[in-house]
Design a protein around this motif. Structure first.
Motif, mmCIF file in Angstrom:
data_model
loop_
_atom_site.group_PDB
_atom_site.id
_atom_site.type_symbol
_atom_site.label_atom_id
_atom_site.label_comp_id
_atom_site.label_asym_id
_atom_site.label_seq_id
_atom_site.Cartn_x
_atom_site.Cartn_y
_atom_site.Cartn_z
ATOM 1 N N ILE A 185 0.841 -1.205 0.000
ATOM 2 C CA ILE A 185 0.000 0.000 0.000
ATOM 3 C C ILE A 185 0.878 1.258 0.000
ATOM 4 C CG2 ILE A 185 -1.611 1.358 1.404
ATOM 5 C CD1 ILE A 185 -2.834 -1.333 2.309
ATOM 6 N N LEU A 186 1.891 1.278 0.885
ATOM 7 C CA LEU A 186 2.788 2.437 0.942
ATOM 8 C C LEU A 186 3.463 2.672 -0.403
ATOM 9 C CD1 LEU A 186 4.682 2.205 4.363
ATOM 10 C CD2 LEU A 186 2.862 3.794 3.731
ATOM 11 N N SER A 187 3.958 1.609 -1.007
ATOM 12 C CA SER A 187 4.709 1.744 -2.259
ATOM 13 C C SER A 187 3.834 2.226 -3.405
ATOM 14 C CB SER A 187 5.352 0.399 -2.620
ATOM 15 O OG SER A 187 6.245 -0.005 -1.594
ATOM 16 N N SER A 188 2.541 1.907 -3.359
ATOM 17 C CA SER A 188 1.646 2.343 -4.431
ATOM 18 C C SER A 188 1.068 3.731 -4.176
ATOM 19 C CB SER A 188 0.507 1.333 -4.608
ATOM 20 O OG SER A 188 -0.307 1.284 -3.452
ATOM 21 N N ARG A 189 0.864 4.083 -2.914
ATOM 22 C CA ARG A 189 0.211 5.350 -2.581
ATOM 23 C C ARG A 189 1.184 6.493 -2.314
ATOM 24 N NH1 ARG A 189 -5.246 5.365 -3.823
ATOM 25 N NH2 ARG A 189 -6.328 3.594 -2.857
ATOM 26 N N LEU A 190 2.458 6.148 -2.027
ATOM 27 C CA LEU A 190 3.447 7.167 -1.706
ATOM 28 C C LEU A 190 4.655 7.037 -2.627
ATOM 29 C CD1 LEU A 190 1.733 7.018 0.979
ATOM 30 C CD2 LEU A 190 3.832 7.580 2.192
ATOM 31 N N GLU A 191 5.161 8.152 -3.069
ATOM 32 C CA GLU A 191 6.425 8.159 -3.789
ATOM 33 C C GLU A 191 7.542 7.962 -2.768
ATOM 34 O OE1 GLU A 191 9.002 11.112 -6.781
ATOM 35 O OE2 GLU A 191 7.026 11.721 -6.029
ATOM 36 N N VAL A 192 8.400 6.991 -2.985
ATOM 37 C CA VAL A 192 9.474 6.669 -2.043
ATOM 38 C C VAL A 192 10.768 7.314 -2.513
ATOM 39 C CG1 VAL A 192 10.793 4.824 -0.947
ATOM 40 C CG2 VAL A 192 8.357 4.492 -1.434
ATOM 41 N N HIS A 193 11.388 8.092 -1.631
ATOM 42 C CA HIS A 193 12.610 8.815 -2.003
ATOM 43 C C HIS A 193 13.635 8.722 -0.874
ATOM 44 C CE1 HIS A 193 15.039 11.941 -4.002
ATOM 45 N NE2 HIS A 193 15.287 12.378 -2.774
ATOM 46 N N GLU A 194 14.832 8.275 -1.206
ATOM 47 C CA GLU A 194 15.917 8.222 -0.225
ATOM 48 C C GLU A 194 16.737 9.504 -0.286
ATOM 49 O OE1 GLU A 194 19.860 5.590 1.049
ATOM 50 O OE2 GLU A 194 18.810 5.155 -0.835
ATOM 51 N N ILE A 195 16.978 10.085 0.876
ATOM 52 C CA ILE A 195 17.863 11.250 0.956
ATOM 53 C C ILE A 195 19.280 10.721 1.181
ATOM 54 C CG2 ILE A 195 18.388 13.413 2.130
ATOM 55 C CD1 ILE A 195 15.534 13.562 3.051
#
Length: 360
Positions: A185-195
């Motif tokens: 759910i997180l991966s589909s609903r939120l853009e994942v970005h590493e700083i």
């Protein structure tokens, strides 16, 4: 027309209140995208609006990276700028509230207590900004997927920070297979970005610095205090409560992935491997004050200390501590002293400047 987050950030750099960082600056357009979509006028349904498909919910953002990368500062910048009903809250505090509300609905014998809780949240805010998303408690792990799914269906947007990528949340947790849908759910609903920042504003100060102070005493405590203030910016009065199998494990001082406790807080209490694994999962840096000499007289505490160090070592948690003696002389006699040699070796290894980076 309002200023973009990049313009606000650059203005603060020019004023000297922020240090420029390319990795932080690269996040700002991602946050501005969320802000623009949230602030865009909501389209009113037409003549056949009753039968119209509900609009696609706005995709949020999941920012992750090590301690000191500026995640909380970026969240502050975003939260101050976006003009919609919103709430900024530590993820752990939010989940404690949710558990309390769910318990209330269960007592009222409601068939599905998660739906009314999600509806209540959606009625109050369009945006939830979470600090430090982490899952260490099975009770949270078992409900968080359905809760977020229901919130997203009701149009709530989530922007969150974390020290770990979504795939590492609740790692090695009990019944983790039941938690995996939440990661999807997180991966589909939120853009994942590493700083990924070359400048780790807090931990870089530990490179080459002394992190093991012996003997413990006034001088060692002053050095520990100085490092604590460096790592937390003098902001470390909050306690961290980690729920493990229905009980709370408390880190007395906590700020942004950095915790501090006395030896007796961690090893004098009736804690076990699951507790220490949860601590290692929740922290990036742990400071331990006043590790005593170990012997048959405090055998149980010594065993817990060995278990704690193993958990920190495996979790790649940076350790800073004050102790009665150097690692090799902490446990010289009594049952368990021979086995302690491995712990002493790990304590030595964990003192190296780039140990946690080498072992990632």
């Amino acid at each position: 027309m309002h200023r973009s987050l990049t313009q606000i950030y650059d203005g603060r750099v020019a004023a000297g209140t922020l240090r420029a960082d390319a990795a932080q600056r690269a996040v700002l357009p991602l946050l501005d995208r969320v802000r623009a979509e949230l602030e865009a006028p909501v389209k009113k349904p037409g003549l056949f609006g009753l039968f119209a498909k509900p609009p696609e919910p706005i995709r949020g953002l999941y920012l992750w990276g090590g301690v000191g990368r500026g995640k909380s500062m970026l969240m502050d910048l975003f939260g101050e700028a976006v003009a919609v009903p919103k709430r900024r809250v530590h993820f752990h505090a939010f989940m404690q509230e949710v558990q309390g509300k769910i318990d209330g609905h269960r007592r009222a014998r409601e068939e599905d207590p998660i739906q009314p809780v999600a509806a209540e949240i959606a009625a109050a805010v369009r945006l939830l900004c979470f600090d430090e998303m982490q899952i260490t408690d099975i009770a949270d792990a078992m409900i968080v997927g359905r809760l977020f799914d229901e919130m997203f269906k009701r149009g709530v947007t989530v922007v969150t920070t974390s020290n770990r990528p979504p795939v590492d949340l609740y790692k090695n947790g009990l019944n983790r297979q039941l938690f995996l849908p939440f990661i999807e759910i997180l991966s589909s609903r939120l853009e994942v970005h590493e700083i990924v920042s070359e400048t780790d504003y807090r931990l870089h100060r530990l490179a080459g610095a002394e992190v093991y102070f012996a003997p413990a005493g006034t001088a060692a405590h002053k050095k520990m205090d100085a490092l604590w203030n460096e790592l937390t910016g003098h902001d470390g009065t909050t306690k961290l409560r980690i729920e493990v199998k229905g009980r709370s494990v408390v880190i007395p001082q906590y700020h942004n992935g950095v915790g501090r406790a006395r030896f007796w807080d961690l090893c004098g209490a009736m804690l076990g491997p699951a507790d220490y694994l949860a601590i290692a999962g929740a922290l990036r840096v742990l400071m331990i004050d006043d590790i005593p000499h170990l012997s048959a007289s405090n055998f149980n505490e010594a065993k817990r200390f060995v278990t704690l160090i193993d958990a920190l070592y495996e979790g790649k948690v940076r350790l800073i501590c004050s102790a009665a003696d150097v690692p090799e002389r902490l446990y010289n006699e009594g049952e368990g002293s021979f086995e302690f040699a491995r712990t002493a070796s790990r304590l030595r290894e964990m003192q190296s400047a780039d140990w946690s980076q080498e072992n990632r």
